[in-house]
Design a protein around this motif. Structure first.
Motif, short mmCIF file in Angstrom:
data_model
loop_
_atom_site.label_atom_id
_atom_site.label_comp_id
_atom_site.label_asym_id
_atom_site.label_seq_id
_atom_site.Cartn_x
_atom_site.Cartn_y
_atom_site.Cartn_z
N ALA A 47 0.84 -1.20 0.00
CA ALA A 47 0.00 0.00 0.00
C ALA A 47 0.87 1.25 0.00
O ALA A 47 2.09 1.18 0.19
N TRP A 49 -4.15 5.13 2.63
CA TRP A 49 -4.87 3.86 2.63
C TRP A 49 -6.37 4.11 2.62
O TRP A 49 -7.15 3.26 2.22
N TYR A 50 -6.74 5.28 3.06
CA TYR A 50 -8.16 5.62 3.08
C TYR A 50 -8.45 6.80 2.15
O TYR A 50 -9.35 6.75 1.33
N ALA A 85 -7.72 5.92 -1.85
CA ALA A 85 -8.04 4.61 -2.40
C ALA A 85 -9.10 4.69 -3.49
O ALA A 85 -9.48 3.67 -4.06
N TRP A 141 -8.84 0.33 0.73
CA TRP A 141 -7.67 -0.20 0.04
C TRP A 141 -7.74 -1.72 0.21
O TRP A 141 -7.44 -2.27 1.27
N ARG A 149 -5.21 -6.06 -6.85
CA ARG A 149 -6.13 -5.01 -6.38
C ARG A 149 -7.25 -4.92 -7.40
O ARG A 149 -7.05 -4.46 -8.53
#
Length: 326
Positions: free
Chosen positions: A53, A60-61, A64, A137, A149
């Protein structure tokens, strides 16, 4: 390891459900994101969120949303688990809280996988709200440890499809790794019943040139009063709303409140205008309502906002400073 439903990550679900930041309505067709390829890229063995990540954990937030433009699953990759890189809040034994970077795993994909395989909806010509969607994520791993992903399916307004949001919300995850990013609330602040940080409202209200009445409404004689003292970092002093950091505090005894109340009621009227920011201030919270804000230095003002009268600026005294700050 701690087991909990993903729904515990309240902030993320609030955004998944309704979006964040901007509100309003966009009219006309909403173009969907351009997918970055035809098939989701398969990576070699999964190592960790820290390796896969973004290096900045807030991304990560926050960032994403790129998953809305990633290539979609095509059915050839056979995942056995989902891995989620996220931020969380955990409570310490002493009562304080800290923000964490977490790697969580979900093994039951019975609802999530069908939702990820749904097609993108065609863009609508109808009005869409202008909120920004929150997207987790998320990675999928197969039996050999390879991972992808996946692109998140979008609805006609280019937001995550409702079916995906609902499936993600129901995931049951196990936190497999966690590390502390920063303190949110100290044990001392939690024990005292005070916020870790608080704005200097005496300065903020005076800076806004609010006109305050000069007549103080009676302060409650019998009340539950809590004192919270904050130090203002040098870089915050003189700003629009200086943020103070918790120093000490806790409930006031009846005798301490009586002495402080007497001194406040004897204080002379003060001015909202001040050019010397305080290095420390205190907030006395009164039950059932009302606050008294007191500067330790600077212009040494009092801003009393009781539950039964208008806010009033008063001038503090040496005695009151000693009673409140020690």
């Amino acid at each position: 390891m701690r087991v909990h439903a993903t729904v515990a990550t309240v902030a993320l679900f609030a955004v998944l459900a309704g979006g964040c930041a901007r509100t309003g309505v966009d009219s006309g067709a909403v173009p969907g994101p351009v997918r970055s390829g035809p098939i989701a890229e398969v990576h070699e063995r999964w190592e960790s969120c820290d390796a896969a990540a973004p290096a900045k954990t807030n991304e990560w937030y926050d960032n994403a949303q790129d998953a809305l433009g990633l290539p979609r699953l095509d059915g050839t990759f056979q995942p056995v688990a989902a891995l989620i890189c996220r931020n969380g809040i955990q409570e310490r034994p002493g009562g304080g809280t800290e923000m964490t970077a977490e790697e969580a795993r979900a093994d039951d994909l019975s609802a999530l996988l069908p939702a990820l395989l749904l097609p993108d909806e065609a863009a609508t010509a109808q009005a869409c709200t202008a909120d920004l969607p929150g997207v987790p994520w998320l990675a999928l791993v197969d039996r050999d440890g390879r991972w992808v992903r996946p692109g998140i399916p979008i609805d006609s307004c280019s937001k995550p499809r409702t079916e995906f949001r609902q499936a993600y919300e129901k995931l049951v995850t196990v936190t497999v790794k966690s590390r502390v990013l920063r303190q949110m609330e100290s044990d001392e602040a939690a024990t005292a019943g005070c916020s870790q940080s608080y704005g200097d409202m005496t300065w903020a209200s005076g800076g806004a040139e609010n006109v305050r009445e000069n007549t103080l409404a009676p302060l409650p004689v019998s009340t539950s009063a809590r004192r919270c003292v904050y130090d203002v970092p040098v870089g915050e002093r003189g700003s629009g709303k200086p943020a103070g950091e918790f120093r000490d505090g806790g409930p006031l005894s009846a005798a301490d409140w009586a002495a402080i109340r007497t001194e406040i009621e004897a204080s002379a009227p003060g001015s909202a205008v001040c050019r010397t920011p305080a290095a420390a201030f205190a907030v006395i919270n009164l039950e059932p309502g009302g606050t008294v804000n007191i500067e330790a230095d600077g212009c040494r003002r009092i801003l009393a906002e009781t539950g039964n009268g208008p806010g009033v600026y008063l001038k503090s005294s040496e005695r009151l400073t000693e009673l409140v700050f020690g």
